[in-house]
Motif scaffolding. Structure first.
Motif, PDB file in Angstrom:
ATOM      1  N   GLY A 121      28.716  31.539 -30.096  1.00  0.00           N
ATOM      2  CA  GLY A 121      29.150  33.018 -30.187  1.00  0.00           C
ATOM      3  C   GLY A 121      30.268  33.167 -31.217  1.00  0.00           C
ATOM      4  N   LEU A 122      30.439  32.242 -31.910  1.00  0.00           N
ATOM      5  CA  LEU A 122      31.694  32.497 -32.985  1.00  0.00           C
ATOM      6  C   LEU A 122      31.405  33.476 -33.569  1.00  0.00           C
ATOM      7  CD1 LEU A 122      34.154  31.085 -34.071  1.00  0.00           C
ATOM      8  CD2 LEU A 122      32.840  29.791 -35.578  1.00  0.00           C
ATOM      9  N   GLY A 123      32.439  34.366 -33.931  1.00  0.00           N
ATOM     10  CA  GLY A 123      32.162  35.679 -34.759  1.00  0.00           C
ATOM     11  C   GLY A 123      31.807  36.987 -34.093  1.00  0.00           C
ATOM     12  N   ARG A 124      31.148  36.601 -32.602  1.00  0.00           N
ATOM     13  CA  ARG A 124      30.761  37.690 -31.818  1.00  0.00           C
ATOM     14  C   ARG A 124      31.525  37.835 -30.630  1.00  0.00           C
ATOM     15  NH1 ARG A 124      26.622  34.650 -33.413  1.00  0.00           N
ATOM     16  NH2 ARG A 124      26.022  34.347 -31.011  1.00  0.00           N
ATOM     17  N   ASP A 125      31.972  36.550 -30.077  1.00  0.00           N
ATOM     18  CA  ASP A 125      32.660  36.653 -28.710  1.00  0.00           C
ATOM     19  C   ASP A 125      34.271  36.614 -29.223  1.00  0.00           C
ATOM     20  OD1 ASP A 125      33.856  35.274 -26.319  1.00  0.00           O
ATOM     21  OD2 ASP A 125      31.954  34.728 -25.881  1.00  0.00           O
ATOM     22  N   PRO A 126      35.020  37.215 -28.559  1.00  0.00           N
ATOM     23  CA  PRO A 126      36.375  37.208 -28.844  1.00  0.00           C
ATOM     24  C   PRO A 126      37.127  35.929 -28.484  1.00  0.00           C
ATOM     25  CG  PRO A 126      35.799  39.622 -28.052  1.00  0.00           C
ATOM     26  CD  PRO A 126      34.830  38.393 -27.985  1.00  0.00           C
ATOM     27  N   ASP A 127      36.727  35.490 -27.306  1.00  0.00           N
ATOM     28  CA  ASP A 127      37.261  34.193 -26.856  1.00  0.00           C
ATOM     29  C   ASP A 127      37.038  33.123 -27.506  1.00  0.00           C
ATOM     30  OD1 ASP A 127      38.511  35.582 -24.719  1.00  0.00           O
ATOM     31  OD2 ASP A 127      37.096  35.010 -23.113  1.00  0.00           O
ATOM     32  N   VAL A 128      35.844  32.937 -28.161  1.00  0.00           N
ATOM     33  CA  VAL A 128      35.383  32.098 -29.023  1.00  0.00           C
ATOM     34  C   VAL A 128      36.061  31.994 -30.407  1.00  0.00           C
ATOM     35  CG1 VAL A 128      33.472  30.901 -30.102  1.00  0.00           C
ATOM     36  CG2 VAL A 128      32.902  31.656 -27.601  1.00  0.00           C
ATOM     37  N   GLN A 129      36.237  33.300 -30.646  1.00  0.00           N
ATOM     38  CA  GLN A 129      36.835  33.264 -31.773  1.00  0.00           C
ATOM     39  C   GLN A 129      38.291  32.905 -31.828  1.00  0.00           C
ATOM     40  OE1 GLN A 129      35.427  34.095 -34.876  1.00  0.00           O
ATOM     41  NE2 GLN A 129      37.520  33.453 -35.554  1.00  0.00           N
ATOM     42  N   ALA A 130      38.893  33.346 -30.727  1.00  0.00           N
ATOM     43  CA  ALA A 130      40.438  33.009 -30.419  1.00  0.00           C
ATOM     44  C   ALA A 130      40.621  31.428 -30.221  1.00  0.00           C
ATOM     45  CB  ALA A 130      41.054  33.577 -29.215  1.00  0.00           C
ATOM     46  N   LEU A 131      39.688  30.682 -29.758  1.00  0.00           N
ATOM     47  CA  LEU A 131      39.621  29.295 -29.617  1.00  0.00           C
ATOM     48  C   LEU A 131      39.490  28.694 -30.986  1.00  0.00           C
ATOM     49  CD1 LEU A 131      38.586  26.714 -27.158  1.00  0.00           C
ATOM     50  CD2 LEU A 131      37.581  26.476 -29.498  1.00  0.00           C
ATOM     51  N   GLU A 132      38.568  29.204 -31.775  1.00  0.00           N
ATOM     52  CA  GLU A 132      38.419  28.629 -33.243  1.00  0.00           C
ATOM     53  C   GLU A 132      39.628  28.831 -33.942  1.00  0.00           C
ATOM     54  OE1 GLU A 132      36.738  26.591 -36.190  1.00  0.00           O
ATOM     55  OE2 GLU A 132      36.142  26.738 -34.247  1.00  0.00           O
ATOM     56  N   ASP A 133      40.360  30.276 -34.106  1.00  0.00           N
ATOM     57  CA  ASP A 133      41.541  30.376 -34.664  1.00  0.00           C
ATOM     58  C   ASP A 133      42.659  29.562 -34.309  1.00  0.00           C
ATOM     59  OD1 ASP A 133      40.257  32.532 -36.085  1.00  0.00           O
ATOM     60  OD2 ASP A 133      41.284  34.141 -34.909  1.00  0.00           O
ATOM     61  N   CYS A 134      42.635  29.200 -33.205  1.00  0.00           N
ATOM     62  CA  CYS A 134      43.699  28.332 -32.531  1.00  0.00           C
ATOM     63  C   CYS A 134      43.466  26.930 -33.430  1.00  0.00           C
ATOM     64  CB  CYS A 134      43.771  28.125 -31.036  1.00  0.00           C
ATOM     65  SG  CYS A 134      44.322  29.676 -30.302  1.00  0.00           S
ATOM     66  N   ALA A 135      42.297  26.386 -33.379  1.00  0.00           N
ATOM     67  CA  ALA A 135      41.813  25.106 -33.607  1.00  0.00           C
ATOM     68  C   ALA A 135      42.210  24.952 -35.392  1.00  0.00           C
ATOM     69  CB  ALA A 135      40.449  24.683 -33.315  1.00  0.00           C
ATOM     70  N   CYS A 136      41.891  26.109 -36.019  1.00  0.00           N
ATOM     71  CA  CYS A 136      42.143  26.156 -37.379  1.00  0.00           C
ATOM     72  C   CYS A 136      43.835  26.183 -37.737  1.00  0.00           C
ATOM     73  CB  CYS A 136      41.520  27.361 -38.045  1.00  0.00           C
ATOM     74  SG  CYS A 136      39.649  27.113 -37.830  1.00  0.00           S
ATOM     75  N   LEU A 137      44.352  26.831 -36.978  1.00  0.00           N
ATOM     76  CA  LEU A 137      46.016  27.266 -37.265  1.00  0.00           C
ATOM     77  C   LEU A 137      46.486  25.834 -36.881  1.00  0.00           C
ATOM     78  CD1 LEU A 137      46.348  30.668 -35.931  1.00  0.00           C
ATOM     79  CD2 LEU A 137      46.689  29.800 -38.542  1.00  0.00           C
ATOM     80  N   VAL A 138      46.118  24.987 -35.610  1.00  0.00           N
ATOM     81  CA  VAL A 138      46.882  23.940 -35.437  1.00  0.00           C
ATOM     82  C   VAL A 138      46.208  22.768 -36.358  1.00  0.00           C
ATOM     83  CG1 VAL A 138      46.708  21.805 -33.834  1.00  0.00           C
ATOM     84  CG2 VAL A 138      46.826  24.194 -32.970  1.00  0.00           C
ATOM     85  N   PHE A 139      45.114  22.665 -37.083  1.00  0.00           N
ATOM     86  CA  PHE A 139      45.026  21.876 -38.082  1.00  0.00           C
ATOM     87  C   PHE A 139      45.623  22.195 -39.332  1.00  0.00           C
ATOM     88  CE2 PHE A 139      42.214  21.294 -41.919  1.00  0.00           C
ATOM     89  CZ  PHE A 139      42.141  20.074 -42.007  1.00  0.00           C
ATOM     90  N   LEU A 140      45.789  23.363 -39.642  1.00  0.00           N
ATOM     91  CA  LEU A 140      46.417  23.840 -41.020  1.00  0.00           C
ATOM     92  C   LEU A 140      47.916  23.615 -40.872  1.00  0.00           C
ATOM     93  CD1 LEU A 140      44.717  26.844 -42.085  1.00  0.00           C
ATOM     94  CD2 LEU A 140      44.429  25.029 -43.301  1.00  0.00           C
ATOM     95  N   GLU A 141      48.582  23.855 -39.689  1.00  0.00           N
ATOM     96  CA  GLU A 141      49.941  23.703 -39.477  1.00  0.00           C
ATOM     97  C   GLU A 141      50.324  22.195 -39.510  1.00  0.00           C
ATOM     98  OE1 GLU A 141      53.243  25.695 -36.915  1.00  0.00           O
ATOM     99  OE2 GLU A 141      51.527  24.883 -36.001  1.00  0.00           O
ATOM    100  N   ASN A 142      49.546  21.571 -38.599  1.00  0.00           N
ATOM    101  CA  ASN A 142      50.079  20.107 -38.344  1.00  0.00           C
ATOM    102  C   ASN A 142      49.242  18.822 -39.018  1.00  0.00           C
ATOM    103  OD1 ASN A 142      52.080  20.822 -36.198  1.00  0.00           O
ATOM    104  ND2 ASN A 142      49.983  21.979 -35.714  1.00  0.00           N
ATOM    105  N   TYR A 143      48.092  19.140 -39.258  1.00  0.00           N
ATOM    106  CA  TYR A 143      47.205  17.884 -39.615  1.00  0.00           C
ATOM    107  C   TYR A 143      46.681  18.171 -41.140  1.00  0.00           C
ATOM    108  CZ  TYR A 143      47.443  17.611 -34.640  1.00  0.00           C
ATOM    109  OH  TYR A 143      47.814  17.355 -33.486  1.00  0.00           O
TER     110      TYR A 143
END
Length: 193
Positions: A121-143
């Motif tokens: 449900g990425l893009g449709r489910d706010p919780d799924v989107q929040a998890l994906e946003d966290c993962a992307c931001l952690v990647f960009l910031e740290n890895y």
């Protein structure tokens, strides 16, 4: 934090702390997976004012025990990567469901966790989107900086573009505000132009 939420988070962190790969943080050795999970939770507090318990658990459990089945155990290429990632999500969801059951959560809550962790449900489910946003931001910031040095330039541009498409407008804004080296910032700028 409720008692049952705290119980599950502590149990997840205990499993994270068993990661044989450690990193140095301010002179202290920390299990790499535990650090990743803590970073995920930190971004969640930035992205969401009052995240539900299922989202908090999902974010903390996303990379649960990934060291147990390595990427190298799957075929090279995109299909192998996607299969490995899917299998990791299933394993993380199953383990987390057991921990949740022990803490008194319902089977429906455990099923919700599996949906979020597996990004259905990425893009449709706010919780799924929040998890994906966290993962992307952690990647960009740290890895991102280290990863980008290991990947061919044009392939890295495609990875950035795919990552960017999965992120929300709020995450885009936060990502653009991250401190980056000149070479990392140039790579992002090139990918997004």
């Amino acid at each position: 934090m409720t008692n049952r939420l705290e119980q599950v988070i502590n149990a997840l962190d205990q499993l994270h702390s068993e990661d044989p790969q450690a990193v140095n943080v301010d002179g202290e050795s920390v299990a790499a997976e535990l650090l990743y999970a803590q970073r995920m939770s930190a971004w969640l507090t930035t992205l969401t004012q009052s995240p539900g318990e299922c989202l908090q658990i999902s974010v903390r459990a996303q990379h649960l025990q990934r060291w147990q089945v390595t990427r190298e155990e799957y075929p090279e290429g995109r299909v192998g990567y996607l299969t490995w990632r899917r299998d990791q999500g299933i394993r993380a969801g199953e383990t987390t469901a057991l921990l949740m059951s022990e803490a008194g959560y319902s089977a429906e809550d455990a099923a919700r966790i599996a949906t979020i962790i597996n990004k259905k449900g990425l893009g449709r489910d706010p919780d799924v989107q929040a998890l994906e946003d966290c993962a992307c931001l952690v990647f960009l910031e740290n890895y991102f900086a280290d990863f980008s040095r290991k990947v061919e330039h044009d392939h890295m541009l495609r990875i950035i573009q795919k990552t960017w498409r999965k992120m929300s407008p709020q995450a885009h804004e936060l990502a653009l505000g991250l401190p980056m080296s000149a070479s990392s910032a140039a790579l992002v700028k090139e990918a997004l132009s």
